[in-house]
Scaffold this active site. Structure first.
Site, PDB file in Angstrom:
ATOM      1  N   TYR A 189      -8.631   9.228   6.534  1.00  0.00           N
ATOM      2  CA  TYR A 189      -8.357   7.823   6.833  1.00  0.00           C
ATOM      3  C   TYR A 189      -7.235   7.689   7.857  1.00  0.00           C
ATOM      4  O   TYR A 189      -7.354   6.954   8.847  1.00  0.00           O
ATOM      5  CB  TYR A 189      -7.993   7.097   5.540  1.00  0.00           C
ATOM      6  CG  TYR A 189      -7.800   5.606   5.679  1.00  0.00           C
ATOM      7  CD1 TYR A 189      -8.887   4.747   5.716  1.00  0.00           C
ATOM      8  CD2 TYR A 189      -6.522   5.054   5.765  1.00  0.00           C
ATOM      9  CE1 TYR A 189      -8.714   3.376   5.836  1.00  0.00           C
ATOM     10  CE2 TYR A 189      -6.327   3.687   5.882  1.00  0.00           C
ATOM     11  CZ  TYR A 189      -7.435   2.866   5.917  1.00  0.00           C
ATOM     12  OH  TYR A 189      -7.250   1.502   6.036  1.00  0.00           O
TER      13      TYR A 189
ATOM     14  N   SER B 259      -3.386   0.876  10.144  1.00  0.00           N
ATOM     15  CA  SER B 259      -2.890   1.151   8.803  1.00  0.00           C
ATOM     16  C   SER B 259      -1.502   1.764   8.910  1.00  0.00           C
ATOM     17  O   SER B 259      -1.207   2.490   9.865  1.00  0.00           O
ATOM     18  CB  SER B 259      -3.821   2.118   8.069  1.00  0.00           C
ATOM     19  OG  SER B 259      -3.218   2.585   6.864  1.00  0.00           O
TER      20      SER B 259
END
Length: 246
Positions: free
Chosen positions: A155, A141
């Protein structure tokens, strides 16, 4: 003959979004493709039908990758069906946002088990089957490199772990002719983060190009790494993020 003819790929979380696009692109390039899914059996089998309609073989594997044995079982099922494994794409993911002090133990466990432990276990199971030209590609990500707003600490932490893993694997597996790379998508138009969602304009404002990825944008880069063009790329973190990390 296409770039991946004769190759076999396993894509975790391949029933929708980025995973679906990757599975279909690899099949389009000639690979036979297995994919895992957690619950959406109809979608997973729909992807397999598309793969097979294109002349390749497909396999849908139900797997709760947060468990300790599921990743290895998915690898074993792929090898049992196709006789080999050449490309492992670690894509399955989950998103739990919010302030860190509000994160539940369940959210922490699910995030780390899926994004870190399951990836490592899938890699560990795949290594004995990967020969010269084998590929390990994980989906990270842009939050692993830049965190432009609050609420994504859990995350981003989990995706950052994949940077160290990928670099380590490049050294461990290089002598075998196996590459390991990491693709960092930015905001991508999926059910998890639609391009017309509540925060979409804010997310676009952080990009250099002013737009979201399509899932296919990410799949194109994965396909390059999986194919002949990726033979000398290893240990790399490649951003497909419209310039978020520029």
């Amino acid at each position: 003959m296409t770039a991946l003819t004769g190759r076999v790929a396993l894509v975790t979380g391949g029933s929708r979004g980025i995973g679906r696009a990757i599975a279909l692109r690899l099949a389009g390039d000639g690979a036979d493709v297995a994919l895992t899914y957690a619950a959406a059996a109809d979608r997973a089998h729909g992807v397999v039908a598309e793969i097979e309609a294109g002349g390749r073989r497909g396999l849908a594997i139900q797997a709760d990758l947060t468990g300790t044995g599921a990743a290895a079982e998915a690898v074993a099922a792929t090898v049992a069906r196709f006789g080999r494994l050449d490309i492992l794409v670690n894509n399955a993911g989950v998103f739990h946002g919010g302030a860190p002090e509000e994160a539940s133990i369940e959210a922490i466990d699910e995030t780390l088990n899926l994004h870190v432990r399951a990836v490592f276990l899938a890699v560990r199971a795949a290594i004995p089957h990967l020969g010269e030209g084998g590929r390990i590609i994980s989906i990270g990500s842009s939050f692993a490199e830049r965190v432009p707003y609050p609420g994504v600490s859990l995350y981003s932490m989990s995706k950052s772990a994949l940077i160290g893993l990928t670099r380590g694997l490049a050294r461990d597996l290089g002598p075998r002719g196996v590459t390991a790379n990491l693709v960092h998508p930015g905001s991508t138009d999926t059910e998890m983060n639609p391009a017309d969602g509540e925060d979409a304009d804010l997310e676009r404002s952080f990009t250099a190009l002013g737009r979201y990825n399509s899932p296919e944008d990410v799949a194109h880069t994965v396909a390059h790494l999986a194919g002949p063009g990726g033979r000398n790329i290893t240990g790399a973190s490649i951003a497909v993020d419209a310039g978020v990390t520029a």
